[in-house]
Scaffold this motif. Structure first.
Motif, PDB file in Angstrom:
ATOM      1  N   THR A   1      14.888   6.929   1.842  1.00 31.95           N
ATOM      2  CA  THR A   1      13.921   6.116   2.560  1.00 31.95           C
ATOM      3  C   THR A   1      13.134   5.309   1.546  1.00 31.95           C
ATOM      4  O   THR A   1      12.668   5.847   0.539  1.00 31.95           O
ATOM      5  N   GLU A   2      13.009   4.043   1.800  1.00 25.15           N
ATOM      6  CA  GLU A   2      12.300   3.169   0.893  1.00 25.15           C
ATOM      7  C   GLU A   2      10.828   3.154   1.261  1.00 25.15           C
ATOM      8  O   GLU A   2      10.462   2.927   2.400  1.00 25.15           O
ATOM      9  N   GLN A   3       9.986   3.423   0.282  1.00 28.60           N
ATOM     10  CA  GLN A   3       8.552   3.424   0.520  1.00 28.60           C
ATOM     11  C   GLN A   3       7.993   2.020   0.353  1.00 28.60           C
ATOM     12  O   GLN A   3       8.481   1.243  -0.460  1.00 28.60           O
ATOM     13  N   THR A   4       6.954   1.728   1.110  1.00 28.18           N
ATOM     14  CA  THR A   4       6.279   0.447   0.959  1.00 28.18           C
ATOM     15  C   THR A   4       5.390   0.514  -0.280  1.00 28.18           C
ATOM     16  O   THR A   4       5.093   1.598  -0.793  1.00 28.18           O
ATOM     17  N   LYS A   5       4.928  -0.635  -0.732  1.00 29.31           N
ATOM     18  CA  LYS A   5       4.043  -0.660  -1.899  1.00 29.31           C
ATOM     19  C   LYS A   5       2.753   0.108  -1.620  1.00 29.31           C
ATOM     20  O   LYS A   5       2.203   0.750  -2.502  1.00 29.31           O
ATOM     21  N   THR A   6       2.305   0.098  -0.379  1.00 28.25           N
ATOM     22  CA  THR A   6       1.096   0.826  -0.021  1.00 28.25           C
ATOM     23  C   THR A   6       1.338   2.334  -0.080  1.00 28.25           C
ATOM     24  O   THR A   6       0.499   3.084  -0.584  1.00 28.25           O
ATOM     25  N   GLU A   7       2.482   2.788   0.413  1.00 27.91           N
ATOM     26  CA  GLU A   7       2.814   4.210   0.341  1.00 27.91           C
ATOM     27  C   GLU A   7       2.933   4.661  -1.114  1.00 27.91           C
ATOM     28  O   GLU A   7       2.490   5.762  -1.465  1.00 27.91           O
ATOM     29  N   LEU A   8       3.520   3.838  -1.959  1.00 26.11           N
ATOM     30  CA  LEU A   8       3.638   4.164  -3.379  1.00 26.11           C
ATOM     31  C   LEU A   8       2.262   4.293  -4.030  1.00 26.11           C
ATOM     32  O   LEU A   8       2.018   5.218  -4.804  1.00 26.11           O
ATOM     33  N   LEU A   9       1.364   3.371  -3.694  1.00 26.79           N
ATOM     34  CA  LEU A   9       0.006   3.407  -4.241  1.00 26.79           C
ATOM     35  C   LEU A   9      -0.723   4.665  -3.786  1.00 26.79           C
ATOM     36  O   LEU A   9      -1.345   5.363  -4.590  1.00 26.79           O
ATOM     37  N   MET A  10      -0.637   4.981  -2.494  1.00 28.45           N
ATOM     38  CA  MET A  10      -1.316   6.170  -1.980  1.00 28.45           C
ATOM     39  C   MET A  10      -0.755   7.438  -2.615  1.00 28.45           C
ATOM     40  O   MET A  10      -1.505   8.370  -2.907  1.00 28.45           O
ATOM     41  N   ALA A  11       0.545   7.480  -2.863  1.00 29.55           N
ATOM     42  CA  ALA A  11       1.157   8.633  -3.523  1.00 29.55           C
ATOM     43  C   ALA A  11       0.665   8.738  -4.970  1.00 29.55           C
ATOM     44  O   ALA A  11       0.357   9.828  -5.455  1.00 29.55           O
ATOM     45  N   GLN A  12       0.581   7.599  -5.646  1.00 35.04           N
ATOM     46  CA  GLN A  12       0.101   7.585  -7.031  1.00 35.04           C
ATOM     47  C   GLN A  12      -1.329   8.117  -7.109  1.00 35.04           C
ATOM     48  O   GLN A  12      -1.686   8.827  -8.042  1.00 35.04           O
ATOM     49  N   LEU A  13      -2.132   7.792  -6.106  1.00 35.26           N
ATOM     50  CA  LEU A  13      -3.528   8.221  -6.088  1.00 35.26           C
ATOM     51  C   LEU A  13      -3.713   9.619  -5.500  1.00 35.26           C
ATOM     52  O   LEU A  13      -4.832  10.132  -5.459  1.00 35.26           O
ATOM     53  N   SER A  14      -2.618  10.223  -5.030  1.00 30.98           N
ATOM     54  CA  SER A  14      -2.643  11.569  -4.424  1.00 30.98           C
ATOM     55  C   SER A  14      -3.599  11.658  -3.241  1.00 30.98           C
ATOM     56  O   SER A  14      -4.306  12.655  -3.064  1.00 30.98           O
ATOM     57  N   TRP A  15      -3.628  10.610  -2.433  1.00 37.03           N
ATOM     58  CA  TRP A  15      -4.488  10.609  -1.252  1.00 37.03           C
ATOM     59  C   TRP A  15      -3.902  11.512  -0.179  1.00 37.03           C
ATOM     60  O   TRP A  15      -2.704  11.455   0.104  1.00 37.03           O
ATOM     61  N   ALA A  16      -4.740  12.313   0.437  1.00 39.52           N
ATOM     62  CA  ALA A  16      -4.335  13.126   1.582  1.00 39.52           C
ATOM     63  C   ALA A  16      -4.313  12.205   2.797  1.00 39.52           C
ATOM     64  O   ALA A  16      -5.320  11.556   3.109  1.00 39.52           O
ATOM     65  N   THR A  17      -3.151  12.101   3.452  1.00 38.56           N
ATOM     66  CA  THR A  17      -3.012  11.200   4.591  1.00 38.56           C
ATOM     67  C   THR A  17      -2.405  11.931   5.783  1.00 38.56           C
ATOM     68  O   THR A  17      -1.784  12.981   5.632  1.00 38.56           O
TER      69      THR A  17
END
Length: 83
Positions: A6-22
């Motif tokens: 599954t290809e992540q969007t740039k926003t999903e990549l950013l949120m993962a990098q920041l370890s945001w709980a979503t």
């Protein structure tokens, strides 16, 4: 057995990098983030649109901070390039 990539969007990549709980919110194109990076409210009131033309649009229902993916990166001081 083949894995489905599954290809992540740039926003999903950013949120993962920041370890945001979503968690999913609304129609499935929005996610709620546990803590607003601007006002630090931890009641899941920071929302980010993920995918499609609105990818990266964000708003906090507490402090009214809002913008798009690029303003979010700028306000957080993130220089990483996402394409």
């Amino acid at each position: 057995m083949t894995e489905v990539e599954t290809e992540q969007t740039k926003t999903e990549l950013l949120m993962a990098q920041l370890s945001w709980a979503t968690r999913p919110s609304g129609n499935g194109e929005n996610v709620a983030v546990q803590m607003c990076p601007f006002c630090s409210n931890t009641n899941w009131k920071f929302f980010v649109h993920v995918g499609g033309e609105k990818d990266g649009l964000f708003s906090c229902k507490v402090c009214s901070e809002q913008g798009n993916f690029y303003t979010l990166r700028e306000k957080l001081g993130i220089r990483t390039v996402y394409e």
